[in-house]
Design an enzyme around this catalytic site. Structure first.
Site, PDB file in Angstrom:
ATOM      1  CE  LYS A 189      -3.721  -2.361   0.156  1.00  0.00           C
ATOM      2  NZ  LYS A 189      -3.572  -3.668   0.441  1.00  0.00           N
TER       3      LYS A 189
HETATM    4  C1  LIG Z   1      -4.645  -4.796   1.162  1.00  0.00           C
HETATM    5  C2  LIG Z   1      -6.145  -4.934   1.250  1.00  0.00           C
HETATM    6  C3  LIG Z   1      -6.934  -5.540   2.120  1.00  0.00           C
HETATM    7  C4  LIG Z   1      -6.215  -6.232   3.218  1.00  0.00           C
HETATM    8  O1  LIG Z   1      -5.289  -5.464   4.036  1.00  0.00           O
HETATM    9  P1  LIG Z   1      -4.047  -6.221   4.676  1.00  0.00           P
HETATM   10  O2  LIG Z   1      -3.315  -5.173   5.358  1.00  0.00           O
HETATM   11  O3  LIG Z   1      -3.101  -6.831   3.749  1.00  0.00           O
HETATM   12  O4  LIG Z   1      -4.512  -7.238   5.549  1.00  0.00           O
HETATM   13  C5  LIG Z   1      -8.182  -5.581   1.807  1.00  0.00           C
HETATM   14  N1  LIG Z   1      -8.997  -5.120   1.127  1.00  0.00           N
HETATM   15  C6  LIG Z   1      -8.237  -4.414  -0.281  1.00  0.00           C
HETATM   16  C7  LIG Z   1      -9.293  -3.979  -1.348  1.00  0.00           C
HETATM   17  C8  LIG Z   1      -6.942  -4.415  -0.050  1.00  0.00           C
HETATM   18  O5  LIG Z   1      -6.385  -4.028  -1.050  1.00  0.00           O
END
Ligand SMILES: *Cc1c(COP(=O)(O)O)cnc(C)c1O
Length: 401
Positions: free
Chosen positions: A186
């Site tokens: 992210k």
């Molecule tokens: C990254 C992501 C998640 C989960 O986040 P994590 O921190 O990896 O557990 C959930 N939904 C979407 C759309 C994501 O891109």
């Protein structure tokens, strides 16, 4: 693309400080921590930044979704409508509550298509959860309207859209709550971590209790003496993550400004041939530009585009092949692949129609994804990189159109 590109001495100093003080846990040790609570500071900074009343930090974006659903009391017998194009965690969070994920279709925004959800609403539907994919908002006006009309909760999966806006307001702040993920892919990252923003005091309290075994968090008494509000679990964030998060948050606006500038520069140098479009954005101004998506006329031209762009030195993905983000590839979801003897919602007496999630379920989604080419964008790029991406895109068009 991701936030670790932004790491510098400031993150190192922030972590070092936490370790030196030997205060790695967000709760307790009140007497010896000099009133320093990094996770709490981070939560306040996030709530301020995004214009939410409350923020709860948790251990991941997946945990944010799950704790959020638990805080709303979503459980067996409930249905939540969401997108077949999302990270599998959106759907797993619903399943973990024993509730049924109902997957509608996407449109050319790559986000949930408002027109596809209405037919799927039943008396068991509790919430609609659009996912803001690749840092750009879904059509929140349309979803707000539908939710209001049917008396449903709007909840957003804004995990990969921290900092994106819709008509000037941050995504994640439109529904009952909104999560942000801080995983390494992210825009901002703390290694693993998540945030939930909400304006609703009651839901915030429930999430706060649930994410820490029901602890009521009364700092005037020792942690062991605290009362219990509910059964819960452990989804706490540590002080190390909180300290990194505080530094990362200050870099958000700069990173987004860079990404937007880079995307704009790339696009200014290429002409889109007839029949080619960019991803349709309900609010282009609010896009954080973490990806560049080009929609080719059909699956065949998309393949040719991908090949030629790769040969020219810039690889892109075709989204229909994305096995972790597209429900067509989720055999585990189809099969209900859990280890337990009885699997709720699959074998649940409260569930009448468990969807089959067959690969043929989402024809429009498949059409869009199979002609969508995606390039990841970096925060820091030089002129050479911009030119090389433009060159690759031109080569892709030449080979495919
Ligand atoms: C990254 C992501 C998640 C989960 O986040 P994590 O921190 O990896 O557990 C959930 N939904 C979407 C759309 C994501 O891109």
């Amino acid at each position: 693309m991701p936030g670790f590109e932004l790491f510098d001495q400031r993150e190192i100093d922030a972590v070092t400080d936490v370790i030196k003080r030997k205060m790695v846990h967000r709760y307790s040790f009140q007497e010896t921590r000099n009133d320093i609570y990094r996770v709490e500071e981070f939560e306040k900074a996030v709530a301020d930044k995004f214009g939410a009343k409350h923020c709860l930090a948790v251990s991941s974006g997946s945990a944010a979704l799950y704790v959020g659903l638990r805080g709303l009391g979503i459980g067996p017998g409930d249905e939540v409508i969401t997108s077949p194009f999302t990270f599998i965690a959106s759907v797993e969070a619903i399943l973990e509550c024993g509730a049924v994920p109902v997957l509608a279709e996407i449109d050319e925004s790559l986000n949930l298509d408002p027109d596809s959800v209405e037919d799927l609403i039943t008396e068991r539907t509790r919430a609609i959860m659009p996912v803001h994919m690749f840092g750009a908002a879904a059509d929140l006006d349309a979803f707000s309207e539908i939710c209001e009309e049917y008396g449903l909760w709007l909840i957003e999966d804004s995990c990969q859209a921290m900092g994106a806006t819709y008509h000037g307001k941050y995504v994640g702040t439109f529904g009952k709550w909104g999560p942000y993920s801080l995983d390494p892919y992210k825009l901002l990252t703390v290694g693993e971590g998540g945030l939930i923003v909400t304006d609703n005091e009651d839901v915030y309290r429930k999430m706060e209790y649930y994410h820490d075994h029901g602890h009521i968090h009364n700092f005037s008494i020792p942690r062991g003496a605290e009362g219990k509000a509910c059964l819960g679990f452990n989804f706490r964030m540590s002080e190390i993550q909180g300290a990194i998060g505080l530094v990362q948050l200050e870099k958000l606006d700069g990173a987004i400004a860079n990404l937007r500038k880079n995307k704009k520069r790339i696009l200014e140098g290429v002409d889109l041939p007839a029949g080619v479009r960019l991803r349709d954005l309900p609010d282009p101004e609010g896009d954080i530009a973490t990806q560049l998506v080009i929609l080719l006329p059909d699956a065949d031209s998309a393949k040719k585009f991908q090949e030629a762009a790769g040969e020219a030195g810039c690889s892109c993905g075709i989204l229909s092949g994305n096995t972790w983000h597209y429900a067509r590839h989720w055999e585990t979801l189809r099969e209900g692949a859990y280890y337990s003897r009885v699997r709720c919602p699959y074998d649940c007496p409260y569930v009448e129609d468990m969807p089959l999630y067959r690969p043929i379920e989402w024809p429009r989604t498949h059409d869009v994804l199979s002609r969508a080419a995606v390039f990841g964008m970096d925060i820091f790029v030089d002129d050479l990189k911009i030119a090389s991406m433009q060159n690759a895109i031109r080569a892709g068009f030449k080979a495919s159109i």
